[in-house]
Motif scaffolding. Structure first.
Motif, PDB file in Angstrom:
ATOM      1  N   GLN A 172       8.945   5.599   0.738  1.00 58.01           N
ATOM      2  CA  GLN A 172       8.306   4.868   1.831  1.00 58.01           C
ATOM      3  C   GLN A 172       7.259   5.733   2.523  1.00 58.01           C
ATOM      4  O   GLN A 172       6.158   5.275   2.856  1.00 58.01           O
ATOM      5  CB  GLN A 172       9.359   4.406   2.839  1.00 58.01           C
ATOM      6  N   GLY A 173       7.605   6.997   2.745  1.00 56.49           N
ATOM      7  CA  GLY A 173       6.647   7.906   3.374  1.00 56.49           C
ATOM      8  C   GLY A 173       5.423   8.131   2.514  1.00 56.49           C
ATOM      9  O   GLY A 173       4.284   8.144   3.001  1.00 56.49           O
ATOM     10  N   ILE A 174       5.637   8.290   1.213  1.00 58.32           N
ATOM     11  CA  ILE A 174       4.515   8.464   0.285  1.00 58.32           C
ATOM     12  C   ILE A 174       3.658   7.207   0.260  1.00 58.32           C
ATOM     13  O   ILE A 174       2.420   7.271   0.250  1.00 58.32           O
ATOM     14  CB  ILE A 174       5.044   8.798  -1.126  1.00 58.32           C
ATOM     15  N   TYR A 175       4.312   6.064   0.265  1.00 59.87           N
ATOM     16  CA  TYR A 175       3.574   4.798   0.235  1.00 59.87           C
ATOM     17  C   TYR A 175       2.691   4.637   1.479  1.00 59.87           C
ATOM     18  O   TYR A 175       1.514   4.290   1.396  1.00 59.87           O
ATOM     19  CB  TYR A 175       4.550   3.632   0.119  1.00 59.87           C
ATOM     20  N   LYS A 176       3.273   4.884   2.660  1.00 59.53           N
ATOM     21  CA  LYS A 176       2.495   4.733   3.889  1.00 59.53           C
ATOM     22  C   LYS A 176       1.330   5.721   3.898  1.00 59.53           C
ATOM     23  O   LYS A 176       0.223   5.391   4.333  1.00 59.53           O
ATOM     24  CB  LYS A 176       3.376   4.957   5.109  1.00 59.53           C
ATOM     25  N   HIS A 177       1.580   6.917   3.416  1.00 54.93           N
ATOM     26  CA  HIS A 177       0.525   7.931   3.358  1.00 54.93           C
ATOM     27  C   HIS A 177      -0.617   7.461   2.460  1.00 54.93           C
ATOM     28  O   HIS A 177      -1.794   7.673   2.769  1.00 54.93           O
ATOM     29  CB  HIS A 177       1.124   9.240   2.834  1.00 54.93           C
ATOM     30  N   SER A 178      -0.274   6.798   1.354  1.00 54.10           N
ATOM     31  CA  SER A 178      -1.314   6.332   0.435  1.00 54.10           C
ATOM     32  C   SER A 178      -2.151   5.227   1.066  1.00 54.10           C
ATOM     33  O   SER A 178      -3.325   5.060   0.735  1.00 54.10           O
ATOM     34  CB  SER A 178      -0.682   5.836  -0.870  1.00 54.10           C
TER      35      SER A 178
END
Length: 596
Positions: free
Chosen positions: A542-548
């Motif tokens: 989820q954190g990686i997704y939001k960062h992207s």
């Protein structure tokens, strides 16, 4: 090159003296080739040793003199004195013992410097493993040359060690031909030793290229028709050799790419820092590449002279506070990066291990399991890690931490995640053991030996702490429940594979193997650990997704579909339900109230 010549004429005597004048006056001049006639396709490359494959004895001598407060140039002047009958030349020819050499050479050095000179110390340094290391760029070049079907040879002026063996700190398997002056009784620039090398190679002079750091040696080779390259710097010489051969001589570093502009680092500042850190022998240009993985903390391959390093740094922008704590990998106060030695080997990105035999897969997963047991058996006090991480209720702290991390990066409501956030804090297991915890122990975070099932290194320690070791075991079993169709290695799994046919242990077998090796009973609440591990992985994704979404990620591979997060959370909830049924079944039976 180990400097020794056999002189039979005034011309050779001049050449010998000129060679040492080059050392004394400095050798950072432009590389040059001696002209020769002939040409054609090259079939072999011949290497000198000192100054080409390993550090030059002239530079080693200069640094040793500085460190020991000896008059600069003493060693090199002593090399010259006595000509072909001097102690150094006789030593190169194998005509005197080490004991006699040290006595005669020590006397000459003491006369030059007007003080006692411990030449035994210099010889020990010159032949030490610390100094006599082959330059990686040369090792790569030899590998590539042989891969192309060309022959290789080493032609060295060397000497006998006190144990009676010749000094040749190289892997002889790299070369088709090895010619050593102390064994042959003749040395460069005598033409006979070049002819001897060519004869053993079975080649004509025009079919060979010779690399040396001394002009007279190169001139002698060129006079025979051998193409020559003068080596002032190994990196520069390799570029010239590449131009002659017509193919690259640099080993490709797996899983690397050019450094992306968004995470560039100041090369000049890094090079200066490394040269100061590694010492004056660290010469040559800095080579810098970026590893494709390491989205949260950009990771780089660094090569400077004979040093191969890996540099990890903080991302320019923090993804989620404290999620990937770089300082946990190496505690260096005030420095936002750390360096470690580069460990070449194999990293298996696909947990199904395609292309391997059944027995090889079994051995790899067994090695993975055993190295995890070793990590968990580390004596915290003995290695100074008794204060590493937060002691106390590890599981409770981890659950609360990852709930907070998920909330910070949340982009929409996911029902399974909401249920887990309520369920996990109410079903915390009682911790039985406190060990080092890696925090992200997976197959693709291990470096294996290229020829056997042996783990050489464990990577990515940014989640590491002290806590419950079963969290690591559960993490290493995540792939068993994920599909093999995932586009990224982070989520690629084995759930649709036949474990028996592949020879890979099931998650239950892997857990039993760990408990057997660690001599602990099987945990009753194993489903909780799996539920938490999938919940944590969903929070990470989820954190990686939001960062992207903000286009700040350091790698395009960080862009994940929201469906992956939901899939992971559903897996976590499935394990939570299983744990709930287990607890329910173990509850004591109660009689229903009597109806009146």
């Amino acid at each position: 090159m180990y400097i020794r010549q056999l002189f039979q004429s005034s011309h050779l005597q001049w050449a010998w003296r000129a060679a040492f004048l080059e050392h004394i006056q400095g050798r950072h001049q432009r590389a040059r080739r001696w002209a020769h006639s002939g040409g054609g396709t090259y079939k072999a490359v011949i290497f000198d040793m000192g100054g080409v494959l390993i550090p030059s004895p002239g530079r080693v001598a200069a640094e040793w003199e500085l460190q020991n407060h000896i008059l600069p140039g003493t060693i090199q002047k002593a090399w010259i004195l006595g000509g072909e009958n001097g102690p150094w030349i006789k030593f190169m020819r194998g005509a005197i013992t080490t004991e006699d050499f040290l006595q005669e050479f020590g006397r000459l050095c003491s006369e030059i410097s007007k003080t006692s000179v411990p030449v035994g110390s210099f010889l020990s340094l010159l032949t030490s493993e610390q100094v006599a290391k082959q330059f990686p760029v040369m090792t790569d070049a030899i590998t590539q040359i042989r891969a192309k079907g060309l022959r290789t040879a080493v032609l060295s002026n060397n000497f006998y060690l006190p144990n009676g063996k010749s000094f040749l700190p190289l892997d002889r398997k790299q070369f088709d031909v090895v010619v050593e002056s102390c064994l042959e009784g003749v040395c460069k620039p005598d033409p006979r030793i070049y002819r001897l090398c060519l004869e053993r190679l079975g080649l004509q002079p025009s079919e060979s290229i010779f690399l040396d750091d001394l002009g007279p040696n190169l001139k002698a080779a060129a006079s025979l028709g051998i193409h020559t390259i003068q080596v002032n710097d190994p990196e520069t010489a390799i570029k010239e050799l590449e131009a002659l051969l017509g193919f690259t001589l640099r080993m490709v570093i797996p899983n690397t790419c050019p450094v992306r502009k968004t995470v560039e680092i100041p090369r000049d500042s890094l090079e200066k820092y490394l040269k100061d850190l590694l010492g004056t022998q660290s010469t040559g240009p800095l080579e810098l590449l970026q590893f494709e993985q390491g989205q949260s903390n950009p990771t780089y391959y660094v090569r400077l002279a004979n040093h191969q390093l890996v540099l990890r740094r903080k991302s320019p922008e923090t993804l989620v506070p404290s999620t990937h704590a770089l300082e946990r990998e190496f505690r260096v106060i005030g420095i936002p990066f750390y360096l470690m030695e580069y460990c070449p080997g194999l990293i298996y990105r696909d947990p199904s291990l395609p292309g391997l035999e059944l027995s090889q897969r079994q051995a790899i997963y067994t090695a993975m399991n055993r190295v995890l047991c070793k990590i968990h058996s580390v004596d915290l006090k003995a290695v100074g890690l008794q204060d590493y991480g937060k002691h106390g209720d590890y599981i409770s702290h981890q659950v609360q931490t990852w709930i907070k991390q998920y909330r910070v990066s949340e982009t929409r409501t996911i029902p399974a995640m909401e249920r887990l956030i309520q369920w996990l804090p109410c079903h915390l297991p009682r911790q039985q053991k406190m060990t080092v915890v890696h925090g992200d122990f997976r197959l693709d975070n291990l470096v294996f030996h290229p020829e056997k099932a042996e783990v050489l290194a464990v990577l990515h320690w940014e989640f590491s702490t002290v806590g419950d070791p079963l969290v690591d075991v559960a993490c290493s079993c995540l792939a068993h429940y994920l599909p093999s169709s995932s586009p990224t290695s982070l989520l690629r799994g084995l759930s649709d594979c036949d474990f028996t046919q592949l020879g890979i242990p099931t998650a239950e077998e892997y857990l039993r193997m760990y408990c057997l090796h660690s001599e602990i009973p099987l945990p009753e609440n194993w489903n909780f650990y799996m539920a938490f591990s999938f919940f944590r992985m969903a929070a990470v994704v989820q954190g990686i997704y939001k960062h992207s979404l903000t286009e700040q990620a350091s790698s395009a591979a960080t862009k994940q579909n929201e469906k992956l997060i939901e899939y992971m959370s559903n897996l976590a909830w499935d394990f939570a339900v299983k744990e709930g049924f287990r607890v329910f079944k173990e509850m004591p039976a109660t009689k229903p109230p009597m109806r009146i």
